[in-house]
Scaffold this active site. Structure first.
Site, PDB file in Angstrom:
ATOM      1  N   SER A  14     -45.112  -9.530   4.311  1.00  0.00           N
ATOM      2  CA  SER A  14     -44.424  -8.342   4.822  1.00  0.00           C
ATOM      3  C   SER A  14     -44.202  -8.410   6.335  1.00  0.00           C
ATOM      4  O   SER A  14     -45.096  -8.774   7.096  1.00  0.00           O
ATOM      5  CB  SER A  14     -45.233  -7.087   4.497  1.00  0.00           C
ATOM      6  OG  SER A  14     -44.616  -5.970   5.116  1.00  0.00           O
ATOM      7  N   LEU A  15     -42.998  -8.028   6.754  1.00  0.00           N
ATOM      8  CA  LEU A  15     -42.670  -8.010   8.181  1.00  0.00           C
ATOM      9  C   LEU A  15     -42.846  -6.615   8.761  1.00  0.00           C
ATOM     10  O   LEU A  15     -42.644  -6.395   9.963  1.00  0.00           O
ATOM     11  CB  LEU A  15     -41.224  -8.478   8.374  1.00  0.00           C
ATOM     12  CG  LEU A  15     -40.987  -9.945   8.013  1.00  0.00           C
ATOM     13  CD1 LEU A  15     -39.506 -10.239   7.879  1.00  0.00           C
ATOM     14  CD2 LEU A  15     -41.611 -10.861   9.063  1.00  0.00           C
ATOM     15  N   SER A  16     -43.221  -5.654   7.914  1.00  0.00           N
ATOM     16  CA  SER A  16     -43.347  -4.268   8.379  1.00  0.00           C
ATOM     17  C   SER A  16     -44.372  -4.112   9.500  1.00  0.00           C
ATOM     18  O   SER A  16     -44.106  -3.386  10.468  1.00  0.00           O
ATOM     19  CB  SER A  16     -43.687  -3.343   7.208  1.00  0.00           C
ATOM     20  OG  SER A  16     -42.608  -3.325   6.313  1.00  0.00           O
ATOM     21  N   LYS A  65     -43.374   1.643  -6.106  1.00  0.00           N
ATOM     22  CA  LYS A  65     -42.387   2.635  -5.630  1.00  0.00           C
ATOM     23  C   LYS A  65     -42.128   3.773  -6.619  1.00  0.00           C
ATOM     24  O   LYS A  65     -41.761   4.866  -6.222  1.00  0.00           O
ATOM     25  CB  LYS A  65     -41.056   1.945  -5.308  1.00  0.00           C
ATOM     26  CG  LYS A  65     -41.071   1.135  -4.033  1.00  0.00           C
ATOM     27  CD  LYS A  65     -39.676   0.588  -3.744  1.00  0.00           C
ATOM     28  CE  LYS A  65     -39.654  -0.181  -2.440  1.00  0.00           C
ATOM     29  NZ  LYS A  65     -38.309  -0.657  -2.083  1.00  0.00           N
ATOM     30  N   ASN A  86     -40.225   4.977  -0.908  1.00  0.00           N
ATOM     31  CA  ASN A  86     -40.722   3.842  -0.116  1.00  0.00           C
ATOM     32  C   ASN A  86     -41.478   4.284   1.138  1.00  0.00           C
ATOM     33  O   ASN A  86     -42.018   3.461   1.865  1.00  0.00           O
ATOM     34  CB  ASN A  86     -39.582   2.870   0.249  1.00  0.00           C
ATOM     35  CG  ASN A  86     -38.696   3.410   1.342  1.00  0.00           C
ATOM     36  OD1 ASN A  86     -38.559   4.615   1.496  1.00  0.00           O
ATOM     37  ND2 ASN A  86     -38.103   2.526   2.115  1.00  0.00           N
ATOM     38  N   ASP A 102     -34.503   3.557   1.898  1.00  0.00           N
ATOM     39  CA  ASP A 102     -33.689   2.370   1.584  1.00  0.00           C
ATOM     40  C   ASP A 102     -32.204   2.720   1.478  1.00  0.00           C
ATOM     41  O   ASP A 102     -31.343   1.922   1.863  1.00  0.00           O
ATOM     42  CB  ASP A 102     -34.139   1.745   0.250  1.00  0.00           C
ATOM     43  CG  ASP A 102     -35.409   0.925   0.387  1.00  0.00           C
ATOM     44  OD1 ASP A 102     -35.687   0.434   1.500  1.00  0.00           O
ATOM     45  OD2 ASP A 102     -36.127   0.770  -0.616  1.00  0.00           O
ATOM     46  N   GLY A 127     -27.306  -7.045 -10.405  1.00  0.00           N
ATOM     47  CA  GLY A 127     -28.714  -6.700 -10.606  1.00  0.00           C
ATOM     48  C   GLY A 127     -28.884  -5.206 -10.837  1.00  0.00           C
ATOM     49  O   GLY A 127     -28.007  -4.405 -10.464  1.00  0.00           O
ATOM     50  N   ALA A 131     -33.987  -2.011  -5.989  1.00  0.00           N
ATOM     51  CA  ALA A 131     -33.065  -1.981  -4.849  1.00  0.00           C
ATOM     52  C   ALA A 131     -31.660  -1.595  -5.303  1.00  0.00           C
ATOM     53  O   ALA A 131     -30.937  -0.902  -4.581  1.00  0.00           O
ATOM     54  CB  ALA A 131     -33.054  -3.345  -4.158  1.00  0.00           C
ATOM     55  N   LEU A 225     -28.705  -8.311  -0.041  1.00  0.00           N
ATOM     56  CA  LEU A 225     -29.900  -7.592   0.443  1.00  0.00           C
ATOM     57  C   LEU A 225     -30.993  -8.543   0.931  1.00  0.00           C
ATOM     58  O   LEU A 225     -31.927  -8.126   1.610  1.00  0.00           O
ATOM     59  CB  LEU A 225     -30.494  -6.703  -0.654  1.00  0.00           C
ATOM     60  CG  LEU A 225     -29.677  -5.535  -1.189  1.00  0.00           C
ATOM     61  CD1 LEU A 225     -30.602  -4.510  -1.820  1.00  0.00           C
ATOM     62  CD2 LEU A 225     -28.834  -4.875  -0.135  1.00  0.00           C
ATOM     63  N   GLY A 248     -29.419  -8.821   4.656  1.00  0.00           N
ATOM     64  CA  GLY A 248     -30.347  -7.712   4.424  1.00  0.00           C
ATOM     65  C   GLY A 248     -31.216  -7.325   5.611  1.00  0.00           C
ATOM     66  O   GLY A 248     -31.983  -6.365   5.525  1.00  0.00           O
TER      67      GLY A 248
HETATM   68  P1  NAP Z   1     -36.518  -5.887  -8.759  1.00  0.00           P
HETATM   69  O1  NAP Z   1     -36.770  -4.444  -8.987  1.00  0.00           O
HETATM   70  O2  NAP Z   1     -37.405  -6.922  -9.342  1.00  0.00           O
HETATM   71  O3  NAP Z   1     -35.006  -6.165  -9.272  1.00  0.00           O
HETATM   72  C1  NAP Z   1     -34.428  -7.439  -9.251  1.00  0.00           C
HETATM   73  C2  NAP Z   1     -33.164  -7.439 -10.105  1.00  0.00           C
HETATM   74  O4  NAP Z   1     -32.638  -8.778 -10.105  1.00  0.00           O
HETATM   75  C3  NAP Z   1     -33.383  -7.064 -11.568  1.00  0.00           C
HETATM   76  O5  NAP Z   1     -32.226  -6.463 -12.076  1.00  0.00           O
HETATM   77  C4  NAP Z   1     -33.585  -8.451 -12.205  1.00  0.00           C
HETATM   78  O6  NAP Z   1     -33.282  -8.494 -13.572  1.00  0.00           O
HETATM   79  C5  NAP Z   1     -32.559  -9.250 -11.450  1.00  0.00           C
HETATM   80  N1  NAP Z   1     -32.862 -10.674 -11.486  1.00  0.00           N
HETATM   81  C6  NAP Z   1     -33.987 -11.291 -11.033  1.00  0.00           C
HETATM   82  N2  NAP Z   1     -33.882 -12.623 -11.224  1.00  0.00           N
HETATM   83  C7  NAP Z   1     -32.688 -12.825 -11.821  1.00  0.00           C
HETATM   84  C8  NAP Z   1     -32.024 -13.986 -12.293  1.00  0.00           C
HETATM   85  N3  NAP Z   1     -32.563 -15.203 -12.183  1.00  0.00           N
HETATM   86  N4  NAP Z   1     -30.820 -13.832 -12.873  1.00  0.00           N
HETATM   87  C9  NAP Z   1     -30.262 -12.618 -13.001  1.00  0.00           C
HETATM   88  N5  NAP Z   1     -30.836 -11.472 -12.580  1.00  0.00           N
HETATM   89  C10 NAP Z   1     -32.036 -11.587 -11.996  1.00  0.00           C
HETATM   90  O7  NAP Z   1     -36.489  -6.221  -7.200  1.00  0.00           O
HETATM   91  P2  NAP Z   1     -35.907  -5.272  -6.032  1.00  0.00           P
HETATM   92  O8  NAP Z   1     -36.995  -4.499  -5.419  1.00  0.00           O
HETATM   93  O9  NAP Z   1     -34.726  -4.573  -6.570  1.00  0.00           O
HETATM   94  O10 NAP Z   1     -35.492  -6.370  -4.944  1.00  0.00           O
HETATM   95  C11 NAP Z   1     -34.394  -7.231  -5.194  1.00  0.00           C
HETATM   96  C12 NAP Z   1     -33.990  -8.020  -3.937  1.00  0.00           C
HETATM   97  O11 NAP Z   1     -33.580  -7.125  -2.911  1.00  0.00           O
HETATM   98  C13 NAP Z   1     -35.111  -8.868  -3.337  1.00  0.00           C
HETATM   99  O12 NAP Z   1     -34.547 -10.059  -2.891  1.00  0.00           O
HETATM  100  C14 NAP Z   1     -35.606  -8.044  -2.166  1.00  0.00           C
HETATM  101  O13 NAP Z   1     -36.156  -8.831  -1.139  1.00  0.00           O
HETATM  102  C15 NAP Z   1     -34.301  -7.407  -1.713  1.00  0.00           C
HETATM  103  N6  NAP Z   1     -34.521  -6.126  -0.997  1.00  0.00           N
HETATM  104  C16 NAP Z   1     -34.133  -6.068   0.292  1.00  0.00           C
HETATM  105  C17 NAP Z   1     -34.316  -4.893   1.011  1.00  0.00           C
HETATM  106  C18 NAP Z   1     -33.864  -4.828   2.435  1.00  0.00           C
HETATM  107  O14 NAP Z   1     -34.295  -3.909   3.156  1.00  0.00           O
HETATM  108  N7  NAP Z   1     -33.029  -5.725   2.885  1.00  0.00           N
HETATM  109  C19 NAP Z   1     -34.877  -3.758   0.401  1.00  0.00           C
HETATM  110  C20 NAP Z   1     -35.256  -3.855  -0.961  1.00  0.00           C
HETATM  111  C21 NAP Z   1     -35.065  -5.066  -1.637  1.00  0.00           C
HETATM  112  P3  NAP Z   1     -34.405  -8.104 -14.691  1.00  0.00           P
HETATM  113  O15 NAP Z   1     -34.567  -6.628 -14.591  1.00  0.00           O
HETATM  114  O16 NAP Z   1     -33.785  -8.567 -15.952  1.00  0.00           O
HETATM  115  O17 NAP Z   1     -35.638  -8.858 -14.292  1.00  0.00           O
END
Ligand code: NAP
Length: 281
Positions: A14-16, A65, A86, A102, A127, A131, A225, A248
């Site tokens: 975490s970078l927080s 969350k 969050n 977020d 996805g 997020a 993101l 992101g």
């Molecule tokens: P999450 O709840 O685990 O959701 C990930 C999504 O991606 C789900 O729909 C998952 O599908 C899908 N997925 C994962 N691997 C996949 C693959 N190989 N092929 C197809 N779909 C795939 O995670 P999250 O919290 O939403 O975070 C997702 C991303 O956003 C991460 O990279 C995180 O670092 C980034 N993020 C960035 C910020 C920011 O401030 N920039 C904030 C939040 C998140 P399933 O449901 O089928 O597993």
């Protein structure tokens, strides 16, 4: 002394802490920001401890969350819509108030002129996880007309559709099966919310083919993101095609800035937070 922290698991990357500690220093506030590794079965115990040991607030990350909600006395509109919290503020009575910053971070990282241009347009989201919920809420708030969600788990995508159509009049939501050759020819923005492209097992991969990206309108936006690495393969594809590419990192800074304001009541030193984050990425 302001006591802050982050709960979730795993937290080691975490970078927080660095970002928030730099902001506290800039504001002249003496405080701490602790990494509080908390698996779901320890959530209740952890929250009790935070309430009784003088904490003012904390961030919550994967996988807590959603689970935190029953422990809160109030949630803000964004958290209510997204169904995830969050940021938590602990008041003088030691009651917990939940926020979702977020959505704000996602939206505000889009340059203002481009935000305006999304009204009544089509958006594509890849996805359907946590997020993605914040992203679709932000896009709906910007007035997009149609959101296409490409997901491999249709049930999760349908839940997103239900929440959006219940809360935003006139929004159209279409669920499609995840594939790299999405039809983006009418999309004004595509947002990657999957970890595909992220440092680790998915680094160097893209959720979309170059054919899809190349078919986008000339003024389209590609928003990933992911912030580690800042330039993912998807963003390289976008830049090669001459499209606007947003990573992101700014969303991460801005969601943190809003959380800091909730805790301190002060304007966050965004530039200091941004520089600290970029230096540590
Ligand atoms: P999450 O709840 O685990 O959701 C990930 C999504 O991606 C789900 O729909 C998952 O599908 C899908 N997925 C994962 N691997 C996949 C693959 N190989 N092929 C197809 N779909 C795939 O995670 P999250 O919290 O939403 O975070 C997702 C991303 O956003 C991460 O990279 C995180 O670092 C980034 N993020 C960035 C910020 C920011 O401030 N920039 C904030 C939040 C998140 P399933 O449901 O089928 O597993």
């Amino acid at each position: 002394m302001l006591k802050l922290g982050i709960i979730g698991s795993p937290l080691s990357h975490s970078l927080s802490p660095v970002m928030h500690l730099s902001a506290l220093k800039e504001l002249g506030i003496s405080g701490s920001y602790e990494l509080l590794e908390t698996p779901p079965d320890c959530l209740l115990e952890r929250v009790k401890e935070l309430k009784t040991s003088g904490f003012t607030g904390f961030n919550i990350t994967i996988p807590l969350k959603v689970f935190i909600t029953p422990l809160l006395v109030s949630v803000d509109d964004a958290a209510n819509l997204v169904g995830a919290v969050n940021t938590v503020y602990i008041d003088e009575r030691r009651d917990l108030h939940g926020y979702n910053t977020d959505v704000y971070g996602f939206v505000e990282a889009i340059p203002s002129a481009l935000k305006q241009s999304l009204k009544n347009k089509k958006a594509t989201v890849i996805g359907a996880g946590g997020a993605a919920r914040a992203v679709v809420t932000g896009l709906a708030g910007l007035g997009v007309e149609l959101i296409e969600v490409y997901a491999r788990d249709e049930k999760k995508a349908l839940r997103i559709k239900d929440v959006l159509t219940d809360n935003f009049k006139n929004i159209k939501v279409k669920i499609l099966s995840f594939n790299e050759n999405c039809d983006l020819s009418q999309s004004s923005i595509v947002v990657n919310t999957t970890p595909i492209g992220m440092h680790g097992e998915f680094e160097g991969q893209s959720p979309l083919s170059s054919m899809s990206i190349d078919s986008m309108p000339n003024d389209a936006i590609v928003y990933d993101l992911i912030y580690r690495p800042r330039e993912t393969k998807l963003l390289k594809q976008a830049k090669k095609r001459g499209l606007v590419a947003i990573d992101g990192s700014e969303m991460l800074v801005l969601q943190g800035a809003k959380a800091l304001t909730i805790w301190t009541g002060k304007k966050a030193p965004i530039e200091v937070m941004r520089q600290t984050l970029l230096k540590n990425l």
